[in-house]
Design a protein around this motif. Structure first.
Motif, PDB file in Angstrom:
ATOM      1  N   GLU A 129      -8.868  -2.475  -3.564  1.00 32.30           N
ATOM      2  CA  GLU A 129      -9.277  -2.382  -2.157  1.00 32.30           C
ATOM      3  C   GLU A 129      -8.225  -1.692  -1.280  1.00 32.30           C
ATOM      4  OE1 GLU A 129     -10.391  -6.260  -0.709  1.00 32.30           O
ATOM      5  OE2 GLU A 129     -11.415  -6.732  -2.587  1.00 32.30           O
ATOM      6  N   TYR A 130      -6.986  -1.596  -1.763  1.00 34.08           N
ATOM      7  CA  TYR A 130      -5.894  -1.042  -0.962  1.00 34.08           C
ATOM      8  C   TYR A 130      -5.641   0.437  -1.227  1.00 34.08           C
ATOM      9  CZ  TYR A 130      -5.141  -5.725   0.664  1.00 34.08           C
ATOM     10  OH  TYR A 130      -5.320  -6.951   1.260  1.00 34.08           O
ATOM     11  N   GLY A 131      -6.443   1.037  -2.088  1.00 34.14           N
ATOM     12  CA  GLY A 131      -6.397   2.478  -2.284  1.00 34.14           C
ATOM     13  C   GLY A 131      -5.361   2.964  -3.268  1.00 34.14           C
ATOM     14  N   GLU A 132      -5.389   4.273  -3.453  1.00 29.81           N
ATOM     15  CA  GLU A 132      -4.476   4.937  -4.380  1.00 29.81           C
ATOM     16  C   GLU A 132      -3.029   4.750  -3.927  1.00 29.81           C
ATOM     17  OE1 GLU A 132      -3.696   9.424  -6.084  1.00 29.81           O
ATOM     18  OE2 GLU A 132      -5.673   8.905  -5.280  1.00 29.81           O
ATOM     19  N   GLY A 133      -2.159   4.486  -4.860  1.00 29.78           N
ATOM     20  CA  GLY A 133      -0.740   4.317  -4.553  1.00 29.78           C
ATOM     21  C   GLY A 133      -0.342   2.884  -4.257  1.00 29.78           C
ATOM     22  N   ALA A 134      -1.308   1.972  -4.164  1.00 28.97           N
ATOM     23  CA  ALA A 134      -0.983   0.563  -3.925  1.00 28.97           C
ATOM     24  C   ALA A 134      -0.471  -0.072  -5.215  1.00 28.97           C
ATOM     25  CB  ALA A 134      -2.212  -0.177  -3.416  1.00 28.97           C
ATOM     26  N   VAL A 135       0.494  -0.985  -5.081  1.00 27.29           N
ATOM     27  CA  VAL A 135       1.087  -1.663  -6.238  1.00 27.29           C
ATOM     28  C   VAL A 135       1.222  -3.156  -5.950  1.00 27.29           C
ATOM     29  CG1 VAL A 135       2.384   0.354  -7.052  1.00 27.29           C
ATOM     30  CG2 VAL A 135       3.450  -1.214  -5.434  1.00 27.29           C
TER      31      VAL A 135
ATOM     32  N   ASN B 196       0.840  -1.201   0.000  1.00 23.21           N
ATOM     33  CA  ASN B 196       0.000   0.000   0.000  1.00 23.21           C
ATOM     34  C   ASN B 196       0.874   1.251   0.000  1.00 23.21           C
ATOM     35  OD1 ASN B 196       0.802   0.420   2.671  1.00 23.21           O
ATOM     36  ND2 ASN B 196      -1.168  -0.128   3.553  1.00 23.21           N
ATOM     37  N   ALA B 197       0.250   2.413  -0.055  1.00 20.52           N
ATOM     38  CA  ALA B 197       0.975   3.684  -0.145  1.00 20.52           C
ATOM     39  C   ALA B 197       1.861   3.933   1.068  1.00 20.52           C
ATOM     40  CB  ALA B 197      -0.012   4.833  -0.326  1.00 20.52           C
ATOM     41  N   LYS B 198       1.534   3.323   2.212  1.00 22.98           N
ATOM     42  CA  LYS B 198       2.346   3.491   3.433  1.00 22.98           C
ATOM     43  C   LYS B 198       3.500   2.502   3.504  1.00 22.98           C
ATOM     44  CE  LYS B 198      -1.429   5.387   6.154  1.00 22.98           C
ATOM     45  NZ  LYS B 198      -2.274   5.212   7.345  1.00 22.98           N
ATOM     46  N   GLY B 199       3.594   1.583   2.536  1.00 22.00           N
ATOM     47  CA  GLY B 199       4.693   0.624   2.495  1.00 22.00           C
ATOM     48  C   GLY B 199       4.392  -0.724   3.128  1.00 22.00           C
ATOM     49  N   ARG B 200       3.207  -0.898   3.667  1.00 19.58           N
ATOM     50  CA  ARG B 200       2.844  -2.176   4.286  1.00 19.58           C
ATOM     51  C   ARG B 200       2.535  -3.196   3.195  1.00 19.58           C
ATOM     52  NH1 ARG B 200      -1.862  -3.513   8.643  1.00 19.58           N
ATOM     53  NH2 ARG B 200      -1.195  -5.658   8.951  1.00 19.58           N
TER      54      ARG B 200
END
Length: 75
Positions: free
Chosen positions: A42-48, A22-26
Motif C-alpha cells: 500500500e505504500y508504493g515502490e521503494g517502501a521498506v 516509504n520512498a520519501k523517508g516517512r
C-alpha cells in the motif's frame, strides 16, 4: 561495536518495534512484522520494512539496536 547491557527486572521487557518507511523517508508504525509486510504494498515502490530492538521499562523506552531493513518472508 560494543554490546549494550540490557537491563532486566520487574517491569522491564525486551521488544521489537516495526515501521514501514516509504520512498520519501516517512515512517509508519506497525504492531508486528506480519502487519508491516501485509501493508507494505500500500505504500508504493521503494517502501521498506524496518525493525529495531528496544527495552521497555515503566516510564522509558531504550533503543538497544538501530533500525535495520528486513526482507519479506518467502512462502
Amino acid at each position: 561495536m560494543a554490546l549494550m547491557s540490557v537491563p532486566t527486572g520487574i517491569g522491564v521487557s525486551d521488544d521489537r518495534e516495526w515501521v514501514i518507511q516509504n520512498a520519501k523517508g516517512r515512517k509508519f508504525v506497525c504492531d508486528s512484522a506480519a502487519e508491516a509486510f501485509e501493508e507494505l504494498p500500500e505504500y508504493g515502490e521503494g517502501a521498506v520494512v524496518l525493525t529495531r530492538r528496544v527495552v521497555r521499562g515503566m516510564f522509558v523506552t531504550k533503543v538497544v539496536e538501530d533500525w535495520k531493513q528486513v526482507t519479506p518472508p518467502t512462502g
